[in-house]
Design an enzyme around this catalytic site. Structure first.
Site, PDB file in Angstrom:
ATOM      1  N   ARG A 122      37.781 -19.636 -29.944  1.00 32.57           N
ATOM      2  CA  ARG A 122      36.364 -20.048 -30.135  1.00 32.57           C
ATOM      3  C   ARG A 122      36.101 -21.519 -29.847  1.00 32.57           C
ATOM      4  O   ARG A 122      35.092 -22.076 -30.274  1.00 32.57           O
ATOM      5  CB  ARG A 122      35.875 -19.707 -31.548  1.00 32.57           C
ATOM      6  CG  ARG A 122      35.876 -18.226 -31.829  1.00 32.57           C
ATOM      7  CD  ARG A 122      34.903 -17.882 -32.938  1.00 32.57           C
ATOM      8  NE  ARG A 122      34.873 -16.455 -33.128  1.00 32.57           N
ATOM      9  CZ  ARG A 122      35.670 -15.801 -33.969  1.00 32.57           C
ATOM     10  NH1 ARG A 122      36.541 -16.462 -34.698  1.00 32.57           N
ATOM     11  NH2 ARG A 122      35.580 -14.506 -34.075  1.00 32.57           N
ATOM     12  N   LYS A 144      28.588 -27.899 -17.805  1.00 36.13           N
ATOM     13  CA  LYS A 144      28.394 -26.551 -17.249  1.00 36.13           C
ATOM     14  C   LYS A 144      29.766 -26.017 -16.872  1.00 36.13           C
ATOM     15  O   LYS A 144      30.444 -26.584 -16.005  1.00 36.13           O
ATOM     16  CB  LYS A 144      27.492 -26.599 -16.010  1.00 36.13           C
ATOM     17  CG  LYS A 144      26.018 -26.673 -16.329  1.00 36.13           C
ATOM     18  CD  LYS A 144      25.190 -26.457 -15.067  1.00 36.13           C
ATOM     19  CE  LYS A 144      23.702 -26.533 -15.363  1.00 36.13           C
ATOM     20  NZ  LYS A 144      22.873 -26.477 -14.138  1.00 36.13           N
ATOM     21  N   GLU A 186      25.838 -34.700  -3.203  1.00 33.09           N
ATOM     22  CA  GLU A 186      25.358 -34.806  -4.593  1.00 33.09           C
ATOM     23  C   GLU A 186      25.014 -36.258  -4.935  1.00 33.09           C
ATOM     24  O   GLU A 186      24.145 -36.514  -5.760  1.00 33.09           O
ATOM     25  CB  GLU A 186      26.399 -34.243  -5.574  1.00 33.09           C
ATOM     26  CG  GLU A 186      26.776 -32.774  -5.358  1.00 33.09           C
ATOM     27  CD  GLU A 186      25.709 -31.759  -5.804  1.00 33.09           C
ATOM     28  OE1 GLU A 186      24.647 -32.168  -6.326  1.00 33.09           O
ATOM     29  OE2 GLU A 186      25.948 -30.558  -5.607  1.00 33.09           O
ATOM     30  N   LYS A 228      23.292 -38.791 -13.773  1.00 29.21           N
ATOM     31  CA  LYS A 228      23.598 -37.476 -14.369  1.00 29.21           C
ATOM     32  C   LYS A 228      23.678 -37.582 -15.895  1.00 29.21           C
ATOM     33  O   LYS A 228      23.138 -36.739 -16.627  1.00 29.21           O
ATOM     34  CB  LYS A 228      24.905 -36.929 -13.791  1.00 29.21           C
ATOM     35  CG  LYS A 228      25.284 -35.597 -14.409  1.00 29.21           C
ATOM     36  CD  LYS A 228      25.397 -34.482 -13.441  1.00 29.21           C
ATOM     37  CE  LYS A 228      25.440 -33.139 -14.145  1.00 29.21           C
ATOM     38  NZ  LYS A 228      26.176 -32.134 -13.438  1.00 29.21           N
ATOM     39  N   GLU A 238      19.273 -27.497 -19.836  1.00 33.75           N
ATOM     40  CA  GLU A 238      18.361 -27.207 -18.719  1.00 33.75           C
ATOM     41  C   GLU A 238      17.114 -26.449 -19.155  1.00 33.75           C
ATOM     42  O   GLU A 238      16.758 -25.426 -18.582  1.00 33.75           O
ATOM     43  CB  GLU A 238      19.116 -26.459 -17.606  1.00 33.75           C
ATOM     44  CG  GLU A 238      18.440 -26.619 -16.256  1.00 33.75           C
ATOM     45  CD  GLU A 238      19.304 -26.188 -15.085  1.00 33.75           C
ATOM     46  OE1 GLU A 238      20.458 -26.626 -14.974  1.00 33.75           O
ATOM     47  OE2 GLU A 238      18.800 -25.398 -14.273  1.00 33.75           O
ATOM     48  N   ARG A 242      16.635 -31.216 -16.645  1.00 30.47           N
ATOM     49  CA  ARG A 242      17.926 -31.082 -15.960  1.00 30.47           C
ATOM     50  C   ARG A 242      17.801 -30.324 -14.642  1.00 30.47           C
ATOM     51  O   ARG A 242      18.610 -30.512 -13.724  1.00 30.47           O
ATOM     52  CB  ARG A 242      18.950 -30.406 -16.888  1.00 30.47           C
ATOM     53  CG  ARG A 242      20.336 -30.360 -16.275  1.00 30.47           C
ATOM     54  CD  ARG A 242      21.428 -30.035 -17.267  1.00 30.47           C
ATOM     55  NE  ARG A 242      22.702 -29.952 -16.584  1.00 30.47           N
ATOM     56  CZ  ARG A 242      23.878 -29.918 -17.206  1.00 30.47           C
ATOM     57  NH1 ARG A 242      23.952 -29.961 -18.515  1.00 30.47           N
ATOM     58  NH2 ARG A 242      24.994 -29.841 -16.497  1.00 30.47           N
ATOM     59  N   ASN A 246      18.983 -29.783  -9.465  1.00 32.03           N
ATOM     60  CA  ASN A 246      19.135 -28.688  -8.489  1.00 32.03           C
ATOM     61  C   ASN A 246      18.401 -28.987  -7.182  1.00 32.03           C
ATOM     62  O   ASN A 246      18.187 -28.088  -6.372  1.00 32.03           O
ATOM     63  CB  ASN A 246      18.600 -27.375  -9.089  1.00 32.03           C
ATOM     64  CG  ASN A 246      19.443 -26.931 -10.262  1.00 32.03           C
ATOM     65  OD1 ASN A 246      20.646 -27.177 -10.289  1.00 32.03           O
ATOM     66  ND2 ASN A 246      18.811 -26.305 -11.241  1.00 32.03           N
ATOM     67  N   HIS A 249      19.260 -27.305  -3.929  1.00 28.65           N
ATOM     68  CA  HIS A 249      20.143 -26.185  -4.258  1.00 28.65           C
ATOM     69  C   HIS A 249      19.487 -24.820  -4.062  1.00 28.65           C
ATOM     70  O   HIS A 249      20.184 -23.818  -3.967  1.00 28.65           O
ATOM     71  CB  HIS A 249      20.648 -26.310  -5.699  1.00 28.65           C
ATOM     72  CG  HIS A 249      21.696 -27.385  -5.867  1.00 28.65           C
ATOM     73  ND1 HIS A 249      21.467 -28.704  -5.543  1.00 28.65           N
ATOM     74  CD2 HIS A 249      22.976 -27.335  -6.318  1.00 28.65           C
ATOM     75  CE1 HIS A 249      22.555 -29.416  -5.795  1.00 28.65           C
ATOM     76  NE2 HIS A 249      23.489 -28.606  -6.265  1.00 28.65           N
ATOM     77  N   HIS A 253      22.144 -22.814  -2.230  1.00 29.61           N
ATOM     78  CA  HIS A 253      22.874 -21.654  -2.762  1.00 29.61           C
ATOM     79  C   HIS A 253      22.663 -20.436  -1.880  1.00 29.61           C
ATOM     80  O   HIS A 253      23.591 -19.636  -1.671  1.00 29.61           O
ATOM     81  CB  HIS A 253      22.410 -21.342  -4.188  1.00 29.61           C
ATOM     82  CG  HIS A 253      23.036 -22.236  -5.214  1.00 29.61           C
ATOM     83  ND1 HIS A 253      22.530 -22.394  -6.472  1.00 29.61           N
ATOM     84  CD2 HIS A 253      24.141 -23.027  -5.167  1.00 29.61           C
ATOM     85  CE1 HIS A 253      23.288 -23.238  -7.162  1.00 29.61           C
ATOM     86  NE2 HIS A 253      24.269 -23.644  -6.376  1.00 29.61           N
ATOM     87  N   HIS A 266      29.816 -26.329  -0.533  1.00 30.55           N
ATOM     88  CA  HIS A 266      28.611 -26.441  -1.374  1.00 30.55           C
ATOM     89  C   HIS A 266      27.752 -27.651  -0.970  1.00 30.55           C
ATOM     90  O   HIS A 266      26.545 -27.526  -0.753  1.00 30.55           O
ATOM     91  CB  HIS A 266      29.051 -26.531  -2.844  1.00 30.55           C
ATOM     92  CG  HIS A 266      27.923 -26.755  -3.791  1.00 30.55           C
ATOM     93  ND1 HIS A 266      26.963 -25.799  -4.037  1.00 30.55           N
ATOM     94  CD2 HIS A 266      27.579 -27.843  -4.550  1.00 30.55           C
ATOM     95  CE1 HIS A 266      26.082 -26.286  -4.908  1.00 30.55           C
ATOM     96  NE2 HIS A 266      26.441 -27.519  -5.238  1.00 30.55           N
TER      97      HIS A 266
HETATM   98  N1  GLY Z   1      25.013 -29.526 -11.107  1.00 28.33           N
HETATM   99  C1  GLY Z   1      23.781 -29.462 -11.789  1.00 28.33           C
HETATM  100  C2  GLY Z   1      23.901 -29.621 -13.258  1.00 28.33           C
HETATM  101  O1  GLY Z   1      24.972 -29.947 -13.755  1.00 28.33           O
HETATM  102  O2  GLY Z   1      22.951 -29.394 -13.937  1.00 28.33           O
END
Ligand code: GLY
Length: 369
Positions: A122, A144, A186, A228, A238, A242, A246, A249, A253, A266
């Site tokens: 956990r 993430k 990025e 960031k 998000e 946040r 993107n 993206h 994507h 990417h």
């Molecule tokens: N790569 C986008 C984020 O971490 O929200």
């Protein structure tokens, strides 16, 4: 030595340390940030040969017992099977809740190791030691973590924050030029959405960055991580802000998925996605032509693609609709009315979205806009 903080409140705050040669300080930093003294390094064989002994020695010097586990290199490693297998290894070695996971690698290793940390008993502490530019400026910061499902990338995951991000820009010396450039997408993204002074800095310094000149590279990583950290500190999960990360993206994507993740890295797909988003903002009357051209030029200077490979626009739109960024079938685009400012729109006309994507997959000249 540059140090930033992700501010999530109290015990959950964590530092991002950016230091050429910092890999040798891993143990000293880890000692300050975690309570346990058993470290489990997850990496892949090539990185293990390059950096494993230095990471392990540093931890041992700071009184950690160190175990290392290698996973295969490549996106296929981000799977539930790998997650289960690593947890099996940890259980067999009788690791417990005080074990500290150390992710020594790029985005694949970081995302997988983070999910191991989030789920083993956990949740245990973890440390990100990112070794690609993309991981240093993006995926290692912000928590993430995920593995892929057969039906979609990053579909099984969590928000689970590390206790420390230790970035050693010197390890980028062994990163391939293509992977390095992909990371720059990025970097450029962050400047476009949040910092026009940094965008100008990139325009002036791109040649030095591509030569991996250490002071400029370190400063570039610091400024990108600072953007960031600031965004994540305000909107960890998000719910709103946040999502500006993107930028590029939505199409990016879709381009990756269209080619089954075999054609574009990417960052390369995001680069094309940024050109499309810039064009779209202009077509929607939100941004001046110069803003599109500045972005396109900087992306090109970074050695990244600025146009697609004549992909089918309709197929790309279908991929966009199943992306996790789309909500109730509506396409979400991050748009930049100015360099340094971003906003999210889900009210774009299908006509302009099609037109912008069409221009970009086929390649467009300045006179087209
Ligand atoms: N790569 C986008 C984020 O971490 O929200």
């Amino acid at each position: 030595m540059p140090m930033l903080q992700v501010q999530l409140g109290g015990q959950r705050n964590y530092p991002i340390v950016i230091q050429p040669g910092g890999l040798d300080q891993l143990g000293a930093w880890a000692q300050k940030r975690v309570a346990g003294r058993t470290a489990f390094i997850i990496t892949h064989p090539r990185l293990f040969r390059l950096y494993g002994p230095r990471a392990a020695d540093s931890l041992k010097k700071s009184h950690f017992t160190v175990h290392t586990h290698c996973v295969p290199e490549g996106e296929k490693t981000k799977s539930l099977q790998q997650l289960e297998s690593i947890i099996g290894v940890m259980l067999k070695k009788r690791m417990d809740r005080r074990t500290v996971i150390v992710a020594l690698g790029g985005g694949v290793v970081g995302d997988l190791s983070g999910l191991v940390a989030a789920t083993f008993m956990r949740g245990v502490d973890f440390i990100q030691v990112p070794t690609t530019l993309l991981a240093q400026v993006d995926s290692s910061v912000g928590g993430k973590v995920a593995v892929n499902h057969a039906l979609g990338k990053n579909m099984i995951g969590a928000f689970y924050q590390p206790r420390l991000v230790l970035i050693d820009p010197a390890v980028l010396a062994t990163l391939s030029a293509r992977q390095f450039r992909a990371g720059l997408a990025e970097v450029i993204k962050s400047a476009v959405i949040a910092d026009k002074v940094f965008f100008t800095y990139l325009e002036k310094n791109m040649a030095k960055i591509l030569q991996k000149q250490m002071p400029v590279l370190t400063e570039t990583i610091r400024r990108t991580c600072s953007i960031k950290a600031n965004v994540v500190s305000q909107d960890e999960k998000e719910h709103g802000l946040r999502a500006i990360l993107n930028y590029g993206h939505t199409l990016g994507h879709a381009l990756e998925a269209y080619h089954h993740y075999r054609t574009y890295l990417h960052g390369e797909a995001v680069a094309i996605g940024m050109v499309a988003a810039a064009l779209l903002a202009h077509m929607e009357g939100m941004g001046d032509k110069k803003i599109v051209l500045r972005q396109k030029k900087l992306i090109y200077q970074a050695g990244l693609p600025i146009q697609g490979k004549n992909e089918s626009v309709e197929k790309l739109l279908n991929y966009m609709k199943v992306d996790k960024k789309s909500q109730e079938g509506k396409l979400n685009f991050v748009l930049t009315p100015q360099i340094g400012h971003a906003r999210i729109s889900n009210k774009l006309t299908p006509f302009s979205v099609r037109r912008a994507i069409n221009c970009v997959v086929k390649g467009f000249a300045a006179e087209d806009i």
